[in-house]
Design a protein around this motif. Structure first.
Motif, PDB file in Angstrom:
ATOM      1  N   ASN A   1       0.857  -1.188   0.000  1.00  0.00           N
ATOM      2  CA  ASN A   1       0.000   0.000   0.000  1.00  0.00           C
ATOM      3  C   ASN A   1       0.892   1.237   0.000  1.00  0.00           C
ATOM      4  OD1 ASN A   1      -1.666   2.217   0.841  1.00  0.00           O
ATOM      5  ND2 ASN A   1      -3.172   0.735   1.573  1.00  0.00           N
TER       6      ASN A   1
ATOM      7  N   ILE B   1      -9.715  10.803   9.096  1.00  0.00           N
ATOM      8  CA  ILE B   1     -10.023  10.185   7.810  1.00  0.00           C
ATOM      9  C   ILE B   1      -9.456   8.775   7.759  1.00  0.00           C
ATOM     10  CG2 ILE B   1      -9.566  10.286   5.324  1.00  0.00           C
ATOM     11  CD1 ILE B   1      -9.650  13.355   5.575  1.00  0.00           C
ATOM     12  N   ILE B   2      -8.223   8.616   8.258  1.00  0.00           N
ATOM     13  CA  ILE B   2      -7.586   7.294   8.308  1.00  0.00           C
ATOM     14  C   ILE B   2      -8.412   6.344   9.169  1.00  0.00           C
ATOM     15  CG2 ILE B   2      -5.591   6.031   9.228  1.00  0.00           C
ATOM     16  CD1 ILE B   2      -3.858   8.406   8.301  1.00  0.00           C
TER      17      ILE B   2
ATOM     18  N   ARG C   1     -11.593   5.406   7.332  1.00  0.00           N
ATOM     19  CA  ARG C   1     -11.281   4.467   6.246  1.00  0.00           C
ATOM     20  C   ARG C   1     -11.018   3.066   6.809  1.00  0.00           C
ATOM     21  NH1 ARG C   1      -7.119   1.958   4.101  1.00  0.00           N
ATOM     22  NH2 ARG C   1      -7.072   1.522   1.848  1.00  0.00           N
ATOM     23  N   ASN C   2     -10.263   2.993   7.908  1.00  0.00           N
ATOM     24  CA  ASN C   2      -9.996   1.692   8.526  1.00  0.00           C
ATOM     25  C   ASN C   2     -11.289   0.999   8.950  1.00  0.00           C
ATOM     26  OD1 ASN C   2      -7.217   1.881   8.222  1.00  0.00           O
ATOM     27  ND2 ASN C   2      -6.882   2.719  10.266  1.00  0.00           N
TER      28      ASN C   2
ATOM     29  N   MET D   1     -14.205   1.349   7.690  1.00  0.00           N
ATOM     30  CA  MET D   1     -14.987   0.923   6.529  1.00  0.00           C
ATOM     31  C   MET D   1     -14.362  -0.259   5.793  1.00  0.00           C
ATOM     32  SD  MET D   1     -16.424   4.501   4.884  1.00  0.00           S
ATOM     33  CE  MET D   1     -14.855   5.365   4.891  1.00  0.00           C
ATOM     34  N   SER D   2     -13.028  -0.410   5.918  1.00  0.00           N
ATOM     35  CA  SER D   2     -12.346  -1.426   5.116  1.00  0.00           C
ATOM     36  C   SER D   2     -11.970  -2.693   5.891  1.00  0.00           C
ATOM     37  CB  SER D   2     -11.080  -0.834   4.491  1.00  0.00           C
ATOM     38  OG  SER D   2     -10.174  -0.377   5.484  1.00  0.00           O
TER      39      SER D   2
END
Length: 367
Positions: free
Chosen positions: A252, A340-341, A344-345, A347-348
């Motif tokens: 990544n 935001i991180i 995102r974590n 959600m993923s």
């Protein structure tokens, strides 16, 4: 998601509490304990389900521990067996695990020798970046990571006190009983001590050249180099290596870029403040940069043992901004970026399993 974002915001706001920041930090640690100890373990990923099944179906009580199933390392097995001896309910294991994890995290924060406000900023960064993945799955490597963080942060203290030098190796052995990958730190801890003698600029250049070089070497070359993992750790580590023809996800580059940018910022700010562990953190962050550039599962594991260097680098990089207004802008950007991180974590990770947090129903238990 609101619970996670709310806790992250509370931790971040603690940075601005000039008075009683130590009490604020302790309060946040207590909140985190409750948060992970009382969450519903059925709202979890694959690892969490495997650990729950292991507790229910495989592990005996301490009275029959000699008959235990060797699925996981002995330290993690003992922890499960102790909980099952107290009560055959997974909730007891959750409580014990959560207490140990938060207690060790508190020791790590103390060992950083940061100011209390900076410890809160460090906790915020860690919470957004990795905390819930490590703790709410009750990962056995999480305990190993925290023990190795204590070990690497002890390099400063014990480097000049040779009589106490064995403590960090004892921590490594204990960590190994929770996750076998920790054993490689018996090699890397002495390396940290040696690299501390290297000029900071030279170290950053070597790290950068090595890291960028590794990114373009290809999996086949690196796979040949890391075969020693099987020799040291046993055949079990063969699963961490990339087999010929195997399709693996690329590194990544966003995560790699975040790590590298803060690494360079930390280096550029290193002369702007006094901090007893500044060189140790630079070395540990260097190891994180190099491990994070190797596209092999075993190095993904090793990366987490040295991310404490990156987390502290993020906190200390604020000193690159010498003006108070610029530093406040840095903190604002940091807050937005890491929220935001975190989002995102959430959600993923595990297909968004953790998006909706649920407390456990204590009257029903977690059999």
């Amino acid at each position: 998601m609101v619970y996670y974002l709310g806790i992250a915001t509370l931790i971040f706001m603690g940075y601005f509490t000039s008075k009683n920041s130590d009490k604020y930090l302790n309060a946040m640690l207590c909140i985190l304990f409750v948060f992970i100890a009382l969450h519903n373990p059925y709202i979890t990923g694959t690892d969490g389900r495997s650990y729950r099944a292991y507790f229910k179906e495989n592990i005996p009580t301490l009275f029959h521990f000699s008959e235990y199933n060797h699925t996981y390392e002995i330290g993690y097995a003992l922890l499960n067996s102790l909980a099952k001896t107290i009560h055959n309910d997974y909730f007891i294991f959750q409580l014990i695990y959560s207490f140990i994890a938060i207690f060790l995290l508190g020791l790590v924060l103390k060992k950083t020798k940061l100011a209390d406000q900076e410890k809160l900023l460090l906790l915020f960064v860690y919470f957004c970046y990795r905390f819930f993945q490590n703790n709410m799955e009750f990962l056995r490597q999480n305990i190993a990571i925290l023990l190795i963080w204590l070990a690497v942060l002890s390099v400063d203290d014990y480097y000049q006190e040779k009589g106490k030098d064995k403590i960090k190796y004892l921590l490594t052995i204990i960590a190994w009983t929770f996750h076998r990958s920790a054993i490689f730190n018996l090699i890397l801890l002495p390396l940290i001590e040696r690299l501390k003698r290297t000029n900071a600029k030279k170290l950053v250049i070597i790290t950068s050249v090595a890291s960028f070089g590794i990114l373009f070497l290809g999996n086949s070359v690196i796979s040949n180099i890391v075969q020693f993992a099987i020799v040291i750790g046993g055949e079990r580590y063969a699963s961490y290596l990339i087999s010929p023809g195997e399709v693996v996800l690329p590194i990544n580059l966003v995560n790699y870029g975040i790590r590298y940018v803060f690494y360079i910022m930390y280096f550029l700010s290193i002369d702007n403040y006094e901090y007893s562990k500044k060189k140790t953190i630079l070395v540990v962050a260097s190891l994180a940069i190099i491990c994070g550039s190797i596209n092999q599962n075993i190095f993904t594991r090793l990366l987490e043992y040295y991310m404490i260097g990156i987390y502290i680098a993020i906190v200390k990089s604020k000193h690159l901004m010498t003006a108070g207004r610029s530093r406040n802008l840095y903190l604002l950007i940091l807050y937005v970026a890491f929220m935001i991180i975190l989002a995102r974590n959430l959600m993923s990770v595990s297909s968004g399993t953790y998006m909706n947090y649920h407390y456990i129903h204590l009257n029903k238990g977690v059999d």
